[in-house]
Enzyme design. Sequence first.
Site, PDB file in Angstrom:
ATOM      1  N   SER A   1       0.832  -1.200   0.000  1.00 16.68           N
ATOM      2  CA  SER A   1       0.000   0.000   0.000  1.00 16.68           C
ATOM      3  C   SER A   1       0.873   1.259   0.000  1.00 16.68           C
ATOM      4  CB  SER A   1      -0.949  -0.041   1.195  1.00 16.68           C
ATOM      5  OG  SER A   1      -1.893   1.009   1.140  1.00 16.68           O
TER       6      SER A   1
ATOM      7  N   ASP B   1      -9.554  -2.405  -6.142  1.00 18.98           N
ATOM      8  CA  ASP B   1      -8.898  -1.710  -5.030  1.00 18.98           C
ATOM      9  C   ASP B   1      -9.606  -0.390  -4.740  1.00 18.98           C
ATOM     10  OD1 ASP B   1      -7.058  -0.543  -3.211  1.00 18.98           O
ATOM     11  OD2 ASP B   1      -5.396  -1.615  -4.151  1.00 18.98           O
TER      12      ASP B   1
ATOM     13  N   HIS C   1      -7.349  -5.173  -1.377  1.00 19.09           N
ATOM     14  CA  HIS C   1      -6.158  -4.406  -0.996  1.00 19.09           C
ATOM     15  C   HIS C   1      -5.343  -5.065   0.117  1.00 19.09           C
ATOM     16  CE1 HIS C   1      -3.863  -0.642  -0.883  1.00 19.09           C
ATOM     17  NE2 HIS C   1      -3.901  -0.711   0.426  1.00 19.09           N
TER      18      HIS C   1
END
Length: 478
Positions: free
Chosen positions: A174, A427, A455
């Site tokens: 991320s 996502d 995610h």
Amino acid sequence: MMAAKAIRPAVLLNRAAYILPGKLRVNELTFEVPLDHSDPSKGNIRLFGRQVLKHDNPIVPRTASEEEEFYRKPFLVYLEGGPGFGNREPQNNSITQTALDKGYTLLLLDYRGTGLSTPINQPHLATLGGPKEQAEYLKHFRADSIVRDAEAVRLCLTETVDDTHKTWSIFGQSFGGFVALTYLSQFPQGLREVFLTGGLAPVKRTAEEVYKALCKRVIDRNEAYYSKYPEDVGRVRKVAQFLHQNPTKLPGGGDFTVERLLGIGLNLGMNGGIDLVHNTILQLASDIEQFGFITRAAGAALEGQIPFDTAPIYAILHEAIYNNGPGKASNWAAYRIGKGIAEFGSAPGLHWLLSVKDALNYQSQEQPLYFSGEMVYPFHFDCYPELKDMKETAELLAQEDEWPQLYDLDQLARNKVPVYAASYVEDMYVDADFARETARLVKGTKVFETNVLYHGAIRAKTEEVLGQLFKLREDTLD
């Protein structure tokens, strides 16, 4: 093109070794680095990390040279998501076992301002002066400073090793992927390879462009939520109406507002997030029906879902992660975009961003209230205890337009470091179209893209994600 920057090695202040169950040998490391790598006179901060290796007890004890050789493994540095989060302990980190099995030494380095690395907190900020001084301090806690820290630590830890072990690998989840792309832009000479999961940052996009795209993703996830749990249309409205009419405090002292309730939509983009939000709403609605108030258990459960109090960087610098260079102020981009979408009626469920009272009292009771996603709004600095005294500071940062550059597109276009990325079509936090754009911009990037993982798959579907990533690294493309 970004100018090259000379970095001095970090100072290793302390090293302590421990053996953990699961055959892990852990060195706890404390370093000292400048607050501002370009001006060491501004003082120093501390960084904390854990160096993780495989541990075993050989039948025949190794000689000193054999022991040294056994533990000489190339580094893999894990870059956590966020911004604002420190690392989990190695036994709880999803990539630990795979990293060790693949022959790496794993380094879990807490970003500056997080975990045990001089963590940002409101009482400490207050000692620095007023909002202006606090904002100036916080400007040093973005990815541009984080990668300088990492490079300083690399120079420290590899000072005495042979040339083949001086570079290291990085793994960005991320926001950690955003950091990795800044690292590739600034110090590619320090990198052997890069792994990314849900971290192909929108390197060419402004905060406004990012939130226009992400708002659509959030709306999609709200529709998926209410499609699965249609009864929650009424439940969410009932809980929101109760909070609007009955000022409520959470166990940690924060104000439980309608806006804070709808903020739990942050979870909707994770594996199991829709069910988590439903269970939270079900518990809150049940409390109101049975007792006429919200119990401590329900309040505490909700409180732990949004980390603004325990990781304030996540709130106060969230939009700043998209400001790539001077002349770009975020100016509460998510709030402006969300209000615009609500005002023009393209998402009536977001009408509460314009007026909570109108959304609750005048809209059709059959109209669902949409949860927000990974958005930070000005009113969040009114209902979280740790953020209340940072409100003026947050406003200054929102208006700030003198930010250092994060990405060097020319450098990324001629990149020579192998990049292996997992990208998720659905996502909610990193727009898939922008991720594809970035993958094309960074030379040498191989991507595994899927629409059946979300995610947080690195934790929820660890073996599947890591298997695909290392297949990109180890297999041959025909």
